[in-house]
Design an enzyme around this catalytic site. Structure first.
Site, short mmCIF file in Angstrom:
data_model
loop_
_atom_site.label_atom_id
_atom_site.label_comp_id
_atom_site.label_asym_id
_atom_site.label_seq_id
_atom_site.Cartn_x
_atom_site.Cartn_y
_atom_site.Cartn_z
N GLY A 1 5.30 6.88 -19.27
CA GLY A 1 5.78 7.28 -17.95
C GLY A 1 5.99 8.76 -17.73
O GLY A 1 6.73 9.16 -16.83
N SER A 2 5.30 9.62 -18.50
CA SER A 2 5.53 11.06 -18.30
C SER A 2 4.90 11.55 -16.99
O SER A 2 5.44 12.46 -16.35
CB SER A 2 5.03 11.87 -19.49
OG SER A 2 3.62 11.94 -19.50
N ARG B 1 -6.78 -12.34 -12.99
CA ARG B 1 -6.70 -11.03 -12.33
C ARG B 1 -6.37 -11.15 -10.84
O ARG B 1 -5.54 -10.43 -10.31
CB ARG B 1 -8.00 -10.25 -12.53
CG ARG B 1 -7.91 -8.82 -12.02
CD ARG B 1 -9.13 -7.99 -12.33
NE ARG B 1 -9.53 -8.02 -13.73
CZ ARG B 1 -8.90 -7.36 -14.70
NH1 ARG B 1 -7.87 -6.61 -14.43
NH2 ARG B 1 -9.32 -7.47 -15.94
N ARG C 1 -4.64 -1.47 -16.58
CA ARG C 1 -5.35 -2.66 -16.11
C ARG C 1 -6.37 -2.24 -15.07
O ARG C 1 -6.13 -1.32 -14.29
CB ARG C 1 -4.38 -3.64 -15.44
CG ARG C 1 -3.50 -4.44 -16.35
CD ARG C 1 -2.61 -5.34 -15.51
NE ARG C 1 -3.36 -6.32 -14.74
CZ ARG C 1 -3.71 -7.52 -15.19
NH1 ARG C 1 -3.38 -7.90 -16.41
NH2 ARG C 1 -4.39 -8.35 -14.42
N LEU D 1 -8.17 -2.97 -11.61
CA LEU D 1 -7.73 -3.64 -10.38
C LEU D 1 -8.91 -4.33 -9.70
O LEU D 1 -10.03 -3.82 -9.72
CB LEU D 1 -7.10 -2.62 -9.44
CG LEU D 1 -5.79 -2.02 -9.98
CD1 LEU D 1 -5.40 -0.78 -9.20
CD2 LEU D 1 -4.67 -3.05 -9.96
N HIS E 1 -6.79 10.47 -15.15
CA HIS E 1 -7.51 10.14 -16.39
C HIS E 1 -7.63 11.40 -17.24
O HIS E 1 -7.96 12.47 -16.72
CB HIS E 1 -8.89 9.57 -16.07
CG HIS E 1 -9.64 9.15 -17.29
ND1 HIS E 1 -9.32 7.99 -17.97
CD2 HIS E 1 -10.64 9.75 -17.99
CE1 HIS E 1 -10.12 7.90 -19.04
NE2 HIS E 1 -10.92 8.96 -19.06
N LEU F 1 -14.14 1.06 -13.46
CA LEU F 1 -13.24 1.79 -14.35
C LEU F 1 -13.42 3.31 -14.21
O LEU F 1 -14.53 3.81 -14.42
CB LEU F 1 -13.52 1.35 -15.80
CG LEU F 1 -12.64 1.97 -16.87
CD1 LEU F 1 -11.18 1.56 -16.70
CD2 LEU F 1 -13.14 1.60 -18.26
N GLN G 1 -1.52 19.63 -17.99
CA GLN G 1 -2.35 19.78 -16.79
C GLN G 1 -2.29 18.53 -15.91
O GLN G 1 -2.29 18.63 -14.68
CB GLN G 1 -3.81 20.08 -17.17
CG GLN G 1 -3.98 21.40 -17.90
CD GLN G 1 -3.45 22.57 -17.09
OE1 GLN G 1 -3.73 22.70 -15.90
NE2 GLN G 1 -2.66 23.43 -17.73
N GLU G 2 -2.22 17.36 -16.53
CA GLU G 2 -2.08 16.11 -15.76
C GLU G 2 -0.84 16.20 -14.88
O GLU G 2 -0.87 15.89 -13.69
CB GLU G 2 -1.94 14.90 -16.69
CG GLU G 2 -3.17 14.59 -17.52
CD GLU G 2 -2.98 13.32 -18.34
OE1 GLU G 2 -2.32 12.38 -17.88
OE2 GLU G 2 -3.49 13.28 -19.48
C1 GRF Z 1 -2.11 9.72 -19.48
O1 GRF Z 1 -2.83 10.44 -20.44
C2 GRF Z 1 -3.00 9.33 -18.34
O2 GRF Z 1 -4.00 10.27 -18.07
C3 GRF Z 1 -3.62 8.06 -18.83
O3 GRF Z 1 -2.59 7.40 -19.53
C4 GRF Z 1 -1.65 8.35 -19.99
C5 GRF Z 1 -0.32 7.97 -19.44
O4 GRF Z 1 0.72 8.76 -19.93
N1 GRF Z 1 -4.18 7.30 -17.72
P1 GRF Z 1 2.17 8.65 -19.29
O5 GRF Z 1 2.58 7.19 -19.37
O6 GRF Z 1 2.08 9.13 -17.86
O7 GRF Z 1 3.04 9.52 -20.12
#
Ligand code: GRF
Length: 199
Positions: free
Chosen positions: A12-13, A64, A90, A92, A108, A143, A172-173
């Site tokens: 959950g970061s 699903r 998952r 969708l 991603h 996907l 960066q995410e």
């Molecule tokens: C992240 O690397 C995201 O890009 C991928 O799963 C990971 C989730 O990390 N889809 P977090 O749970 O948000 O810390």
């Protein structure tokens, strides 16, 4: 105010980074609900600690379509405008995607279309690329495949491990996910085939 629905499966970061931006008033939105297919996900605890609505929704015993119907119901119940997948592990269904047309985002940890699927950082190291990164994109029923909103590049260092590379990508995410949400909420973009053009 626009209402976000966060779907996650683990740590959950990315959710935390979004919630920080909302709390700081830098994202004009509210987090309406946080849902996890894994009841034990740390992300759900973090949501509860912040006083947010945290919903465990296990997929056990459901196919699903049935599971996705429950998800849509839960998101509608909380009047969600934009669905943000944040480590939601998952795929969708097309019916889910149709319930939120161009209103589902995913993050991603690679520069798509390179290295979709699991362990993207390890895939990048194994392939030997010199630059990787992360991508926020619209979600379709395939996907890691929908139109790209934002990407950030991260150089691969010779001594990188999966851990060190993942950590730099993650920073960066956390930055570009909120930026992409801001773009989506502002409506200041248009979609031309696969290209999302910012205005
Ligand atoms: C992240 O690397 C995201 O890009 C991928 O799963 C990971 C989730 O990390 N889809 P977090 O749970 O948000 O810390």
């Amino acid at each position: 105010m626009k209402r976000l629905g966060i779907l996650l499966s683990g740590r959950g970061s990315n959710f935390e980074a979004i919630a920080d931006q909302v709390a700081a008033g830098r994202l004009d939105a509210t987090i309406a609900v946080v849902i996890s297919n894994r009841p034990e996900a740390r992300g759900l605890d973090l949501a509860r600690e912040r006083g947010l609505i945290a919903v465990p929704l296990s997929a056990k015993g459901l196919d699903r379509e049935a599971y996705d119907r429950l998800l849509v119901e839960e998101l509608h119940k909380h009047a969600v405008d934009l669905v943000c997948l944040a480590g939601f592990m998952r795929l969708l269904s097309a019916n889910f995607v149709r319930a939120f047309p161009q209103r589902i985002l995913n993050i991603h940890p690679s520069l798509l279309p390179s290295f979709p699927g699991l362990d993207a950082q390890q895939q990048a190291l194994e392939h030997g690329v010199k630059i990787t990164g992360c991508t926020v994109h619209l979600v379709d029923e395939y996907l890691d495949a929908g139109p790209i909103i934002l990407q950030a590049a991260v150089p691969v260092e010779d001594d990188d491990t999966v851990e060190s590379l993942s950590a730099r990508i993650l920073a960066q995410e956390h930055r570009i996910y909120s930026e992409a949400i801001r773009i989506m909420l502002s409506g200041s973009f248009r979609i031309d085939g696969r290209r999302v053009k910012l205005r």
